[in-house]
Design a protein around this motif. Structure first.
Motif, PDB file in Angstrom:
ATOM      1  N   ASP A  48     -26.553  46.330  11.817  1.00  0.00           N
ATOM      2  CA  ASP A  48     -27.086  46.324  10.339  1.00  0.00           C
ATOM      3  C   ASP A  48     -26.349  46.659   9.402  1.00  0.00           C
ATOM      4  O   ASP A  48     -26.159  48.013   9.648  1.00  0.00           O
ATOM      5  N   SER A  58     -34.082  45.148  18.902  1.00  0.00           N
ATOM      6  CA  SER A  58     -34.740  44.749  17.366  1.00  0.00           C
ATOM      7  C   SER A  58     -34.269  46.043  16.801  1.00  0.00           C
ATOM      8  O   SER A  58     -34.584  47.121  17.030  1.00  0.00           O
ATOM      9  N   GLY A  99     -39.523  46.036  25.981  1.00  0.00           N
ATOM     10  CA  GLY A  99     -39.165  46.445  24.766  1.00  0.00           C
ATOM     11  C   GLY A  99     -39.194  47.961  24.769  1.00  0.00           C
ATOM     12  O   GLY A  99     -38.811  48.574  25.709  1.00  0.00           O
ATOM     13  N   THR A 156     -25.911  49.619  15.887  1.00  0.00           N
ATOM     14  CA  THR A 156     -26.513  48.668  15.278  1.00  0.00           C
ATOM     15  C   THR A 156     -25.468  47.839  14.606  1.00  0.00           C
ATOM     16  O   THR A 156     -24.445  48.313  14.044  1.00  0.00           O
ATOM     17  N   HIS A 167     -36.478  46.701  14.299  1.00  0.00           N
ATOM     18  CA  HIS A 167     -37.906  47.285  14.179  1.00  0.00           C
ATOM     19  C   HIS A 167     -37.987  48.434  15.443  1.00  0.00           C
ATOM     20  O   HIS A 167     -38.670  49.449  15.177  1.00  0.00           O
ATOM     21  N   SER A 168     -37.724  48.103  16.404  1.00  0.00           N
ATOM     22  CA  SER A 168     -37.811  48.907  17.707  1.00  0.00           C
ATOM     23  C   SER A 168     -37.018  50.017  17.538  1.00  0.00           C
ATOM     24  O   SER A 168     -37.807  51.216  17.853  1.00  0.00           O
TER      25      SER A 168
END
Length: 451
Positions: free
Chosen positions: A352, A46, A194, A350, A48-49
């Motif tokens: 993103d 994720s 996670g 990533t 956020h992680s």
């Protein structure tokens, strides 16, 4: 080793530095690969992680680099002893080094434990805190273990055996990658933890490294000649005092350098989660370059300490200059390669698009600071080899605290430079530090040669 009547050729110095340095580079790159694997696996879990890991790792690396720098005091102590054949004294120095670094690790763990209670007041995005807190605690538990391993590693490096730590680090890193896969994603019977799973795997791999290197030292016939000193019941106060005297400036020098990066991660978090994640990706890439330079620099420190131990100042200087030329050539090659393939590199971390855009924008300051970084690493290690480390602390404070951090804030926020502005302070600070270290080394060795 005996002092040479004439300077060893640059070719021989290059071969000797490569023999010592390549295993150090490979071992350290294994550590970087571990960090990259953590970052990639967590990033795929994720975004956020990934941001939470970036914040914690940039705080933890400050402490771990300080501990590593503290252990560097072992090289200018044991290196000359080894060169003179004083094996019993080298064993005593190792014992004192373990005592010093073990105590330091516990102090650092307690300090980081105290900082845990203030994580919610450091301006980070509120949604990251549930992942930050457990990951932080688990990684902090490994600090004393890593400090003890550092002492053993510096001993092996100081006697010219850089391959054993290399294989240990590679094996532990492979263990960590497998552990990440099982614990982050919850493969088979393992729970899906996670980011916390990455922290547990890292801590277990560090325990494994310490157990293996201790077992090799105590059981291998090659190290029996050091055992009498290591097992002696005599007082080690004087040796501990010397290691503290050398270790404090080295630890603070490296710690303050790392602080200029780690505290900038906090500044990136003030802007948002995407700049923080981008900072984590670029510092992971930058750490790869740093560890290559560090491997050559560590080899320089070992060679310099050996020549210094037999009062061969001519080859002290030539070893250092050879190391700098090697780092310069390597830095140029790495800067060209990374700037060319930065988009592809970013894709490993990533999907993103906001994070990717910020990463690409950081390439210019990244390339600019490589040459200053190589300069300061080489001559800091040269000074370490001749045990002239106190000035490092003063120069580091000036460059990394007085200049770099305020300049990052000024360029990033006052002049609205954002993430790129924060990073533009690095080329200035690292180049200035390298120039000061170089001037000190040349002046000191000129005095040694005249005396």
């Amino acid at each position: 080793m005996q002092a040479s009547d004439q300077a060893i050729t640059y070719g021989r110095h290059i071969r000797a530095l490569a023999t010592l340095g390549i295993p150090i580079i490979v071992g350290q790159l294994g550590t970087i690969i571990q960090g990259l694997a953590d970052t990639i696996m967590v990033g795929r879990f994720s975004a956020h992680s990934l941001a939470a890991a970036g914040f914690v790792n940039n705080i933890m690396v400050l402490v771990l680099i300080f501990a590593l720098g503290y252990s560097y005091a072992i090289t200018p102590v044991i290196g000359p002893m080894h060169a003179r054949g004083e094996f019993e004294n080298a064993g005593k120095a190792l014992k004192a080094g373990l005592q010093v670094n073990g105590a330091l690790g516990m102090v650092l763990f307690l300090l980081m434990g105290t900082l845990y209670f203030f994580l919610g007041h450091m301006g980070q995005p509120e949604e990251l805190l549930p992942e930050i807190r457990p990951y932080y605690i688990v990684v902090a538990l490994s600090i004393p273990i890593q400090s003890l391993f550092n002492a053993f590693k510096q001993f092996f490096d100081s006697i010219g055996n850089t391959r054993t730590p290399m294989w240990i680090m590679i094996s532990a890193n492979l263990f960590n990658i497998v552990g990440n896969y099982l614990l982050i994603y919850g493969i088979g019977p393992f729970p899906q933890l996670g980011l916390l799973g990455a922290g547990i795997s890292t801590t277990l791999s560090r325990i494994l490294m310490l157990m293996v290197i201790y077992g090799i030292f105590t059981s291998n016939e090659k190290y029996k000649k050091y055992h009498s000193g290591f097992q002696a019941k005599g007082e080690t106060t004087d040796m501990r005092r010397l290691l503290h005297k050398l270790g404090r400036p080295l630890g603070l020098q490296m710690g303050m350098e790392t602080a200029s990066f780690s505290l900038c991660a906090v500044m990136q978090g003030w802007i948002g989660a995407a700049p923080l994640a981008a900072h984590q990706i670029m510092t992971s890439v930058g750490s790869t370059c740093f560890m290559v330079y560090y491997g050559i620099g560590a080899a320089v420190a070992i060679r310099v300490s050996h020549f210094h131990g037999v009062n061969d100042t001519r080859n002290v200087r030539r070893s250092s200059l050879t190391g700098y030329l090697m780092i310069l050539a390597t830095g140029l090659a790495l800067a060209i390669t990374i700037s060319t393939f930065i988009t592809d590199i970013c894709a490993f971390f990533t999907d993103d698009t906001d994070i990717r855009h910020i990463v690409v924008s950081l390439v210019i300051p990244f390339v600019l600071y490589q040459f200053g970084d190589g300069l300061q690493i080489n001559f800091a290690n040269s000074l370490r080899g001749i045990a002239d480390v106190r000035p490092l602390m003063r120069y580091a404070f000036l460059c990394y605290i007085v200049i770099s951090l305020p300049l990052s804030y000024l360029l990033g926020f006052t002049f609205h430079g954002g993430p790129v502005g924060i990073w533009m302070a690095f080329p200035v600070a690292l180049t200035l530090a390298g120039a000061l270290f170089c001037r000190r080394f040349l002046r000191k060795t000129r005095t040694m040669a005249a005396g």
